[in-house]
Motif scaffolding. Structure first.
Motif, PDB file in Angstrom:
ATOM      1  N   PRO A  75       0.784  -1.313  -0.021  1.00 55.01           N
ATOM      2  CA  PRO A  75       0.131  -0.025   0.019  1.00 55.01           C
ATOM      3  C   PRO A  75       0.834   1.293  -0.031  1.00 55.01           C
ATOM      4  O   PRO A  75       2.126   1.238   0.502  1.00 55.01           O
ATOM      5  N   PHE A  76       0.195   2.376  -0.362  1.00 50.48           N
ATOM      6  CA  PHE A  76       1.198   3.748  -0.552  1.00 50.48           C
ATOM      7  C   PHE A  76       0.170   4.792  -0.164  1.00 50.48           C
ATOM      8  O   PHE A  76      -1.079   4.708  -0.250  1.00 50.48           O
ATOM      9  N   LEU A  77       0.569   5.910   0.060  1.00 46.96           N
ATOM     10  CA  LEU A  77      -0.041   7.090   0.430  1.00 46.96           C
ATOM     11  C   LEU A  77       0.714   8.264   0.174  1.00 46.96           C
ATOM     12  O   LEU A  77       1.759   8.526   0.503  1.00 46.96           O
ATOM     13  N   ALA A 143      11.991  -5.291  15.302  1.00 47.29           N
ATOM     14  CA  ALA A 143      11.956  -3.832  14.777  1.00 47.29           C
ATOM     15  C   ALA A 143      11.389  -3.196  13.421  1.00 47.29           C
ATOM     16  O   ALA A 143      11.143  -4.199  12.420  1.00 47.29           O
ATOM     17  N   TRP A 144      10.778  -2.134  13.417  1.00 49.87           N
ATOM     18  CA  TRP A 144      10.399  -1.376  12.484  1.00 49.87           C
ATOM     19  C   TRP A 144      11.694  -0.821  11.630  1.00 49.87           C
ATOM     20  O   TRP A 144      12.701  -0.355  12.115  1.00 49.87           O
ATOM     21  N   VAL A 145      11.470  -1.054  10.104  1.00 56.93           N
ATOM     22  CA  VAL A 145      12.801  -0.555   9.446  1.00 56.93           C
ATOM     23  C   VAL A 145      12.014   0.615   8.403  1.00 56.93           C
ATOM     24  O   VAL A 145      11.173   0.514   7.795  1.00 56.93           O
ATOM     25  N   VAL A 146      12.772   1.743   8.678  1.00 62.68           N
ATOM     26  CA  VAL A 146      12.150   3.087   7.635  1.00 62.68           C
ATOM     27  C   VAL A 146      13.583   3.343   6.712  1.00 62.68           C
ATOM     28  O   VAL A 146      14.822   3.239   7.232  1.00 62.68           O
ATOM     29  N   THR A 147      13.154   3.375   5.491  1.00 61.56           N
ATOM     30  CA  THR A 147      14.195   3.847   4.493  1.00 61.56           C
ATOM     31  C   THR A 147      13.618   4.848   3.422  1.00 61.56           C
ATOM     32  O   THR A 147      12.507   5.317   3.840  1.00 61.56           O
ATOM     33  N   GLY A 148      14.320   5.345   2.476  1.00 64.70           N
ATOM     34  CA  GLY A 148      14.032   6.298   1.695  1.00 64.70           C
ATOM     35  C   GLY A 148      13.015   5.639   0.651  1.00 64.70           C
ATOM     36  O   GLY A 148      12.240   6.195  -0.158  1.00 64.70           O
ATOM     37  N   GLY A 149      13.087   4.260   0.612  1.00 62.83           N
ATOM     38  CA  GLY A 149      11.761   3.559  -0.284  1.00 62.83           C
ATOM     39  C   GLY A 149      12.196   3.346  -1.632  1.00 62.83           C
ATOM     40  O   GLY A 149      11.337   2.629  -2.320  1.00 62.83           O
ATOM     41  N   THR A 150      13.313   4.053  -2.281  1.00 62.46           N
ATOM     42  CA  THR A 150      13.691   3.707  -3.755  1.00 62.46           C
ATOM     43  C   THR A 150      14.374   2.547  -3.866  1.00 62.46           C
ATOM     44  O   THR A 150      14.969   1.936  -2.944  1.00 62.46           O
ATOM     45  N   HIS A 151      14.349   2.051  -5.285  1.00 63.52           N
ATOM     46  CA  HIS A 151      15.110   1.006  -5.544  1.00 63.52           C
ATOM     47  C   HIS A 151      16.638   1.355  -5.917  1.00 63.52           C
ATOM     48  O   HIS A 151      17.126   0.650  -7.146  1.00 63.52           O
ATOM     49  N   ASN A 171       7.357 -16.530  10.826  1.00 66.80           N
ATOM     50  CA  ASN A 171       6.705 -15.609  11.674  1.00 66.80           C
ATOM     51  C   ASN A 171       7.145 -14.205  11.978  1.00 66.80           C
ATOM     52  O   ASN A 171       7.276 -13.741  13.074  1.00 66.80           O
ATOM     53  N   ILE A 172       7.824 -13.683  10.884  1.00 68.07           N
ATOM     54  CA  ILE A 172       8.049 -12.233  10.875  1.00 68.07           C
ATOM     55  C   ILE A 172       7.117 -11.137  10.578  1.00 68.07           C
ATOM     56  O   ILE A 172       6.476 -11.522   9.628  1.00 68.07           O
ATOM     57  N   ALA A 173       7.050 -10.444  11.398  1.00 63.38           N
ATOM     58  CA  ALA A 173       5.972  -8.969  11.189  1.00 63.38           C
ATOM     59  C   ALA A 173       6.856  -7.791  11.143  1.00 63.38           C
ATOM     60  O   ALA A 173       6.503  -7.021  12.143  1.00 63.38           O
ATOM     61  N   SER A 174       7.957  -7.453  10.541  1.00 68.10           N
ATOM     62  CA  SER A 174       8.749  -6.365  10.948  1.00 68.10           C
ATOM     63  C   SER A 174       8.516  -5.591   9.424  1.00 68.10           C
ATOM     64  O   SER A 174       9.168  -6.044   8.657  1.00 68.10           O
ATOM     65  N   PRO A 175       7.571  -4.724   9.531  1.00 67.32           N
ATOM     66  CA  PRO A 175       7.330  -3.986   8.396  1.00 67.32           C
ATOM     67  C   PRO A 175       8.664  -2.995   7.564  1.00 67.32           C
ATOM     68  O   PRO A 175       9.471  -2.689   8.667  1.00 67.32           O
ATOM     69  N   THR A 176       8.894  -2.894   6.544  1.00 68.11           N
ATOM     70  CA  THR A 176       9.830  -2.196   5.829  1.00 68.11           C
ATOM     71  C   THR A 176       9.130  -0.876   5.278  1.00 68.11           C
ATOM     72  O   THR A 176       8.375  -0.873   4.354  1.00 68.11           O
ATOM     73  N   ILE A 177       9.047   0.273   6.069  1.00 63.92           N
ATOM     74  CA  ILE A 177       8.332   1.511   5.498  1.00 63.92           C
ATOM     75  C   ILE A 177       9.399   2.316   4.507  1.00 63.92           C
ATOM     76  O   ILE A 177      10.344   2.829   5.118  1.00 63.92           O
ATOM     77  N   GLY A 178       8.859   2.635   3.400  1.00 61.92           N
ATOM     78  CA  GLY A 178       9.376   3.523   2.572  1.00 61.92           C
ATOM     79  C   GLY A 178       9.018   4.986   2.558  1.00 61.92           C
ATOM     80  O   GLY A 178       7.883   5.304   2.312  1.00 61.92           O
ATOM     81  N   ILE A 179       9.894   5.918   2.928  1.00 63.08           N
ATOM     82  CA  ILE A 179       9.332   7.348   2.994  1.00 63.08           C
ATOM     83  C   ILE A 179      10.101   8.251   1.922  1.00 63.08           C
ATOM     84  O   ILE A 179      11.247   8.290   2.125  1.00 63.08           O
ATOM     85  N   PHE A 217       4.415   2.462   1.846  1.00 62.68           N
ATOM     86  CA  PHE A 217       5.231   3.691   1.137  1.00 62.68           C
ATOM     87  C   PHE A 217       4.264   4.832   1.762  1.00 62.68           C
ATOM     88  O   PHE A 217       3.167   4.816   1.624  1.00 62.68           O
ATOM     89  N   LEU A 218       5.081   5.999   2.340  1.00 65.47           N
ATOM     90  CA  LEU A 218       4.542   7.301   2.363  1.00 65.47           C
ATOM     91  C   LEU A 218       5.531   8.194   1.459  1.00 65.47           C
ATOM     92  O   LEU A 218       6.799   8.210   1.570  1.00 65.47           O
ATOM     93  N   LEU A 219       4.687   8.843   0.525  1.00 67.80           N
ATOM     94  CA  LEU A 219       5.111   9.662  -0.638  1.00 67.80           C
ATOM     95  C   LEU A 219       4.835  11.186  -0.224  1.00 67.80           C
ATOM     96  O   LEU A 219       3.928  11.561  -0.087  1.00 67.80           O
ATOM     97  N   VAL A 220       5.831  11.706   0.167  1.00 64.66           N
ATOM     98  CA  VAL A 220       5.881  13.128   0.598  1.00 64.66           C
ATOM     99  C   VAL A 220       5.902  14.153  -0.679  1.00 64.66           C
ATOM    100  O   VAL A 220       6.681  14.062  -1.431  1.00 64.66           O
ATOM    101  N   ASP A 221       5.108  15.052  -0.450  1.00 67.99           N
ATOM    102  CA  ASP A 221       5.008  16.361  -1.493  1.00 67.99           C
ATOM    103  C   ASP A 221       5.010  17.643  -1.157  1.00 67.99           C
ATOM    104  O   ASP A 221       4.627  17.826   0.172  1.00 67.99           O
ATOM    105  N   ASP A 222       5.796  18.415  -1.933  1.00 67.17           N
ATOM    106  CA  ASP A 222       5.988  19.783  -1.528  1.00 67.17           C
ATOM    107  C   ASP A 222       5.228  20.585  -2.748  1.00 67.17           C
ATOM    108  O   ASP A 222       5.878  21.893  -2.830  1.00 67.17           O
ATOM    109  N   GLY A 223       4.955  20.137  -3.612  1.00 70.46           N
ATOM    110  CA  GLY A 223       4.668  20.647  -5.110  1.00 70.46           C
ATOM    111  C   GLY A 223       5.740  20.798  -5.972  1.00 70.46           C
ATOM    112  O   GLY A 223       5.309  21.149  -7.124  1.00 70.46           O
ATOM    113  N   SER A 224       6.971  20.604  -5.559  1.00 63.00           N
ATOM    114  CA  SER A 224       7.871  20.447  -6.628  1.00 63.00           C
ATOM    115  C   SER A 224       8.268  19.481  -7.285  1.00 63.00           C
ATOM    116  O   SER A 224       7.614  18.265  -7.006  1.00 63.00           O
TER     117      SER A 224
END
Length: 1442
Positions: A75-77, A143-151, A171-179, A217-224
């Motif tokens: 999923p993404f937002l 642990a939760w893992v947070v990265t920049g999310g790109t390939h 039985n692993i439930a450790s999400p990898t969140i891409g921002i 994924f969380l995709l951050v926008d500032d208009g640029s």
């Protein structure tokens, strides 16, 4: 939402394994959101207009990414950089739980991985170390893992690591969140539309692809669009939101990277997030690591560290375009490493792959050093040393004891016995362990949850199958008993009705023991056999420990069970029961199947280890003190259960055969009279009672007779003893006598006679004589003529067998029917009793019917046989005949196997022989008998060849010649084959089986014989002395006493209830001490064995190394010979001019990090004069200086176009007391007047005659007026340089290039964020030294002199009393103008030992940044104004590094 976030990856993200909560952490229920709620959440997110970023609209850009490369879905937002991170976290949780089948579990740790995105390359060893380290950390902490999310780069590596971890752990439930930044991604238009987006990594869309191995994924926008790094501030805020909500530690991992990574690292430090920097990964990581080593000098691999080398490293990593860019990067690097506790460097070359986990661990406890966090994290990372050190550092308070009890729950569920041991030793109470999921408090519910967790986390565990295959539905019976005793409340009792409640599990485990002893059951399962209560808490603790021990045994966690075993009562007995439970579980249907063979093997081995514990405690005690060991083997009271009886119940043959056990049994067998009497002497004592007193002097010297408790039995001829036991026993007695001399007291005659007749051995002899008499009488009865009436012999036999029946009923009552029937001799007793009663009934039906009398006699014939066979039971006491009985029983099994084979060949030959011999005779019973009769006896040599020939009708002189039928000639062939198989093959097979059984049983026969002896002892301990049939009198008396006891009990129940208070039995400290010592010795032997293996391995490795060195020596010799030959060849052929010169050398191939700005042509030579920046440092006005070329700065150069900006700040124009008047005319420059020093360090300066304004002695600045400065001309300032020697963690003074390193107290200026030396402008009428003291207190301590404590005031006075003037210089201040400038006087206050400065409490941090800090004196710090020059002079004064 649920419709958008389903799919393969969505379901994958919520699979989880066993986790350990952090401070205040509780498991949450799945987050389920209705459509209206999801719409409400979505309304909180926005997107920016690309043409005008200030315009935002509600975001509807959410959905599911489908990656065609691996068929994953995530999923993404899309959201704004200004949206709430708390709302984003709520949405992330909802995304992970969309379609989830399991509960969402909070993390213990958040790993924020940042680093290089392009040109990313790591060495193979470093990548393997990171893969292993990150995987282990995630597995340990969920642990939760947070990265920049790109390939790309480190994000792609992290995604690959997490994907591999998922595939290897089910039985692993450790999400990898891409921002990521929305404006740089591929397929932006599709992402903005939402719904399902097919994300093809090989597509032609411009932009950066997202990594397919991320969870969401969380995709951050500032208009640029096309601008990187937009997500960095939002990412830091989101991580902070996770910390606030989940109380999970956040660690930022820096791998390689550029300027963006440096900014991310700075934001992490600003948010108090520790950095784990991966050295040798390149880029920003190497720069930060080098700066950390330079600042703090810890663990550096560099032989020499310098600021110049750091500058070179920064240039190589970031390639700054200007000097200002370089200074900005350096300032950011220094801000990252300023706090020693904020940066942790992982260096593969120094610590190995496991060092990564250690650095993560150190980073976690640095953020929250509380007792709970430290110990919990230490358990997650298996850091026993940290737990030991922390618990030993301080006294544990009562409140902290509760924390320890909570941590004990974690240690138990995670199977960490060493941690549980430390916590219990530190004061953790089992009764304070509470459940996590149930609202009802209580350790019983917590233990039930421990069972449930094992079943939930491993559905294939034997626990689940064991409960499913057990047919007990017990619900809370044990709790009802505990509620009556007041140990639990009604709420706790009602709550304990789960599938794994302790009452049911106790029933299941007791069923595995297989013995119906209620006292023993109460002792083992719920510990309700404790007879008294000292106070409630003590009973609860003992109960809880016992139930936890059963839980650990049931789960086959041996080490944890052993830890608890050392703290429970009667450890010997509990170890034997645990051994039995594990042995029974290994043979249970729950562990059937070949795929469980390894689990059964482990369980069987653990069963033997528990038996070893019991035997080991007995060994330890027997070697230390035989008398105290005897107390271990005895029950707490006469009605209790002894460990010896438990050993018999669980079939622990080694325990029963132990010399200590045999010594006790020998004493009980002989009635404690000191010596075993011969059989004939006991028999004579029974027949002639007056001879018993003589035995006191005939068979035992008076000097050797001792009372019970002080004797040392040394009997070689006892019924239960043999020579080996005597030798062992005498040695144990000798050791005990050396330590403690017993006081011998002669036994009295009355006591001797009483013990003689009450001894089980006397009852045994009496019963043996009685049985011999019964055999003789019954033999006479069956051999005499049949009587037609009931005779006196019949009456005696009836009474005899009636006494026999009474004894068997007593044994059934005492031992239970199942245990009674399991004994072979009891089965024989039941058989002969049944036969006798059957024959008696047949006889008395009609005494005149001769056929019935004959039938009765036939039945009684079998009884006579059984009686004589039963006589062998009395051989069991003999050391010679007893083991032979065991061998006979085992060989009987071989005979049964032999008969199974034999009957096949007998039937085959018998049927063939009857068919060939008598083809004309019809089928009859005689034929069936002949099929078995003749072949069976022919096997023993009764061949009857003449009879065979006669039956066949063959009448010739030769065998089977002249036969009437040709087929009869086949008979000798069948007969020969049958005899070959039966007489040769099967008989020899039986002999071989006997030999094998004899050799196998010979080792165990003696042990089994001792078990049989215990059965005899236990039987005759309660058997009447009077022989049958006189024993009927004793049974009548016992029946009367039993009836009276129960009538009294019923009367008591109907009467008023009284509270019975009894004393709790004291724990056998000797038994507990022996258990602890045995475990210590066992662990010591195991460690020594490991050390031996290590030494042996080292010797082998050394041998291999020697071999390798020999090979290398030979190769070197070969290379030398080869080079000589090549030299001769070149000399013979001349130089080869055609060979190209590559111009390579070692020095050219190695890049140096020692580049400095002076050698880097990018910046050119340093400027000769100071040129302030054109933007004037004022926040409320937009003021820009006019541009001045470098050559036009000095006044000597003509600059006709020079038009400076006139500017004086409004605060100065108000003419405060610290400012000069607007018109400078009348001010006496170049002199001291009215308490103001207007002289310059550079000499006399010029004053414009027309305006009266002084002119800057260094040249033009692009601005006239005073700007922010209050005075025309010189503005005198003072700077306080407080220094001390910079020290490493070990307390030693740091050195650089052979010089010691100073550190100075620095402040961060609030106007520009630059580091500076504490100081300020000199007020009117004030001396510089006064200014220095005032500004030092204001800027570093934020206190007035009156607010200081006595210690602080004394320290400040001493510190500022020994100042040394360093210099008075022109300050390159950005506030300088053509008519006003700053000059400063520097005084150094040096604290050589650091003791004075350590007593001062400096200003605290503000806005998550350090405002006051001790910085190393380095040239490259980039300080405010000319402060670096001041530090240079201070360093020169102290001969220190700069």
């Amino acid at each position: 939402m649920a419709c958008c976030f389903g799919g393969k990856r969505g379901s994958r993200s919520i699979r989880h394994h066993q986790t350990f909560p952090s401070d205040g952490q509780e498991r949450q229920q799945p987050i389920e959101m209705t459509h209206k709620q999801s719409e409400s959440v979505l309304d909180r997110f926005h997107l920016h207009d690309t043409t005008d970023p200030t315009i935002t609209e509600t975001s509807r850009a959410y959905g599911t990414l489908h990656f065609s490369s691996n068929d994953n879905k995530a999923p993404f937002l899309c959201l704004s950089k200004d949206d709430s991170p708390t709302d984003a976290l709520e949405f992330v949780e909802a995304m992970m739980n969309a379609g989830a089948q399991h509960r969402f579990v909070k993390p213990n740790l958040v790993l924020s991985v940042t680093g290089g995105a392009t040109s990313f390359a790591l060495s193979r060893h470093l990548e393997e170390a990171l893969t292993k380290g990150i995987s282990n950390v995630v597995r340990r902490t969920n642990a939760w893992v947070v990265t920049g999310g790109t390939h790309t780069g480190v994000m792609r590596l992290t995604g690959s690591i997490m994907d591999s971890l998922y595939k290897s752990q089910k039985n692993i439930a450790s999400p990898t969140i891409g921002i990521a930044t929305l404006g740089v991604l591929a397929q932006q238009e599709a992402l903005l539309k939402g719904a399902t987006v097919n994300h093809d990594l090989a597509g032609k869309s411009k932009g950066v692809n997202l990594d397919p191995n991320h969870t969401c994924f969380l995709l951050v926008d500032d208009g640029s669009r096309g601008k990187f790094g937009v997500e960095i501030p939002f990412r830091a805020k989101l991580e902070k939101a996770i910390f606030d909500k989940c109380q999970a530690s956040i660690i930022s991992i820096v791998i390689q990277g550029g300027v963006g990574t440096l900014d991310t690292a700075f934001n992490a430090v600003k948010e108090r997030t520790p950095l784990v920097v991966v050295n040798h990964s390149g880029g920003a990581a190497d720069v930060i690591a080098y700066a950390y080593y330079l600042f703090h000098g810890e663990g550096s691999e560099h032989s020499s560290l310098s600021g110049k080398a750091l500058v070179g490293l920064v240039k190589k990593a970031f390639k700054p375009k200007t000097q200002a860019d370089l200074n900005k990067i350096l300032q950011r690097v220094f801000d990252c490493v300023l706090d020693r506790k904020a940066v942790f460097v992982f260096d593969l070359h120094q610590g190995g792959p496991e060092e990564f986990e250690n650095q993560i661990f150190e980073a976690i406890i640095s953020t929250n050093p509380s007792l709970k966090t430290t110990l919990t994290t230490a358990m997650l990372f298996d850091r026993m040393d940290v737990v030991t050190r922390r618990l030993n550092e301080q006294h544990v308070t009562e409140e902290e004891t509760k924390v320890l009890s909570e941590l004990l729950r974690t240690a138990l569920s995670s199977n960490k016995p060493e941690f549980a041991k430390l916590l219990l030793n530190a004061g953790a109470s089992v009764t304070n362990v509470n459940p996590k999921k149930s609202p009802v408090a209580g350790f019983l519910k917590a233990i039930e949850e421990l069972y449930e967790e094992e079943a939930e986390h491993n559905s294939e565990t034997h626990l689940v199958r064991l409960v499913q295959l057990s047919y007990t539905n017990t619900r809370g019976r044990a709790l009802s008993c505990l509620s009556i005793l007041g140990l639990v409340d009604d709420a706790e009792e009602r709550s304990n009705d789960g599938e794994y409640n302790v009452a049911r599990m106790s029933e299941i485990l007791w069923s595995l023991v297989g013995y119906s002893d209620e006292d023993l059951k109460a002792e083992v399962t719920s510990h309700l056999a404790i007879k008294g209560i000292i106070h409630e808490e003590a009973v609860r603790e003992k109960l809880a420990l016992n139930l936890l021990f059963l839980w650990a045994v049931c789960l086959d966690r041996f080490d944890l069970a052993r830890t608890l075993w050392l703290r429970i009562d009667r450890p010997v007995m509990k170890a034997l029961v645990a051994s039995r439970i594990l042995a029974a579980m290994s043979a249970h249907a729950a562990l059937s199947g070949t795929y469980l063979a390894e689990e059964r093997k482990i369980m069987t081995a653990d069963s033997r280890r528990f038996e070893d514990l019991a035997v080991g405690v007995l060994d330890q005690g027997f070697n230390d003190d035989t008398d105290k060991t005897e107390k271990i083997l005895k029950p707490d009271d006469d009605e209790g259960t002894s460990p010896v009886h438990v050993a018999y119940v669980v079939s622990s043959l080694r325990f029963l055969a132990h010399p200590a056990t045999q010594k006790l049994l020998q004493r009980e067998w002989t009635g404690n009279i000191g010596k075993s009497l011969p059989f004939f002497a006991v028999a004579l004592g029974l027949l002639v009672p007056c001879s018993v007193p003589l035995y006191l002097y005939i068979f035992q010297p008076p000097a050797d007779i001792q009372e019970k408790g002080a004797e040392r039995t040394d009997d070689k001829d006892g019924i239960l003893n043999d020579s080996r036991f005597d030798k062992f026993m005498r040695e144990g007695a000798r050791v005990a006598d050396t330590a403690k001399k017993a006081v011998k007291r002669p036994i009295s005659l009355g006591s001797f006679v009483y013990r003689f007749y009450m001894a089980p051995s006397t009852s045994f002899v009496s019963d043996a004589l009685s049985h011999i008499a019964l055999c003789l009488l019954f033999s006479f009865y069956v051999m005499d003529e049949i009587a037609t009436s009931i005779t006196a012999v019949d009456g005696v036999l009836i009474a005899w067998f009636l006494a026999f029946v009474c004894e068997e009923i007593r044994q059934m009552y005492d031992y239970g029917i199942r245990n009674y029937v399991s004994i072979l001799w009891n089965q024989l007793d039941l058989t002969l009793l049944g036969l006798y009663i059957s024959g008696l009934v047949v006889r008395v039906v009609n005494l005149d019917d001769i056929s019935l009398q004959l039938a009765s006699r036939g039945i009684h014939t079998f009884v006579a046989v059984a009686l004589w066979v039963r006589l062998m039971r009395y051989y069991a006491v003999s050391a010679t005949l007893g083991p032979k009985l065991i061998m006979i029983a085992e060989m009987t099994k071989d005979i049964l196997a032999f008969v199974c084979f034999l009957v096949v060949f007998i039937l085959a030959y018998g049927v063939a022989a009857q068919a060939l011999l008598f083809p004309a005779v019809p089928f009859s019973a005689e034929k069936v008998i002949n099929v078995l009769y003749r072949p069976y006896f022919q096997m023993y040599g009764e061949l009857d060849l003449e009879g065979l020939q006669a039956d066949s009708g063959c009448m010739g002189d030769l065998a089977f010649s002249q036969c009437p039928r040709e087929e009869v000639r086949l008979l000798p062939v069948f007969f020969a084959v049958y005899m070959l198989i039966a007489n040769i093959l099967l008989i020899n097979l039986l002999i071989a089986m006997f030999n094998d059984t004899y050799a196998r049983v010979k080792e165990e026969a003696e042990t089994l014989w001792r078990k049989q002896n215990y059965e005899l002892l236990d039987e005759y301990r309660h058997k009447p002395l009077l022989p049958a049939p006189l024993s009927l009198i004793a049974y009548v008396v016992r029946l009367a006493l039993w009836a009276g006891k129960h009538v009294h009990k019923c009367t008591s129940c109907c009467g008023p209830t009284e509270t019975t208070v009894v004393v709790q039995p004291k724990r056998n400290e000797f038994e507990a001490t022996c258990a602890e010592r045995h475990v210590e010795q066992t662990d010591k032997q195991a460690r020594e064995a490991i050390q031996t293996c290590v030494l042996d391995t080292n010797r082998r490795v050394a041998g291999v190394q020697d071999g390798i060195h020999a090979i290398l020596d030979r190769l070197a010799a070969f290379q030398a010979v080869h080079e000589r030959h090549m030299t001769h060849l070149r000399n013979a052929t001349g130089p080869n001019h055609n060979e190209p010169d590559l111009g390579l050398s070692r020095s050219n191939s190695v890049s140096s990090l020692q580049d400095t700005p002076s050698t880097n042509k990018r910046f050119g030579p340093p400027p000769p004069v100071f040129i302030p920046s054109r933007k004037y440092p004022v926040a409320d006005d937009d003021v820009t200086r006019c541009s001045v070329d470098l050559d036009c700065v000095p006044w000597i150069h003509v600059f006709p176009d020079y038009s400076p900006v006139e500017y004086t700040h409004s605060s100065v124009l108000l003419n405060p007391n610290w400012a000069d008047p607007t018109d400078p005319k009348g001010i006496g420059f170049n002199e001291k007047m009215n308490g103001v020093d207007r002289t310059s360090c550079g000499g006399e300066y010029e004053v414009d005659r027309l305006t009266g304004r002084p002119r800057h002695p260094r040249g033009r600045t692009g601005m006239t007026g005073r700007g922010l400065l209050g005075k025309w001309g010189v503005n005198q300032a003072g700077d306080t340089v407080v220094t001390r020697w910079r020290r490493a963690c070990d307390g030693s003074i740091m050195e650089r290039d052979g010089k010691r390193v100073l550190e100075f107290l620095a402040i961060r200026r609030p106007d520009n964020g630059m580091w500076a030396i504490p100081g300020g402008f000199v007020d009117n009428g004030e001396e510089v030294i006064e200014t220095l003291g005032r500004k030092f207190l204001e800027e570093t301590m934020d206190k007035a002199t009156t607010e200081l404590t006595d210690d602080e005031r004394h320290a400040v006075q001493q510190l500022l009393s020994g100042g040394v003037p360093v210099a008075r210089i022109y300050s390159e201040d950005e506030r300088n103008t053509d008519n006003a400038w700053v000059e400063t006087t520097c005084i150094n206050f040096h604290d050589a030992t650091g003791h004075l400065s350590s007593k001062l409490e400096f200003k605290r941090s503000d806005e998550n940044l350090l405002n006051v800090a001790w910085l190393p004196v380095l040239e490259q710090l980039g300080l405010f104004a000319s402060h670096s020059e001041l530090l240079r002079r201070v360093a020169r004064h102290h001969d220190a590094y700069f």
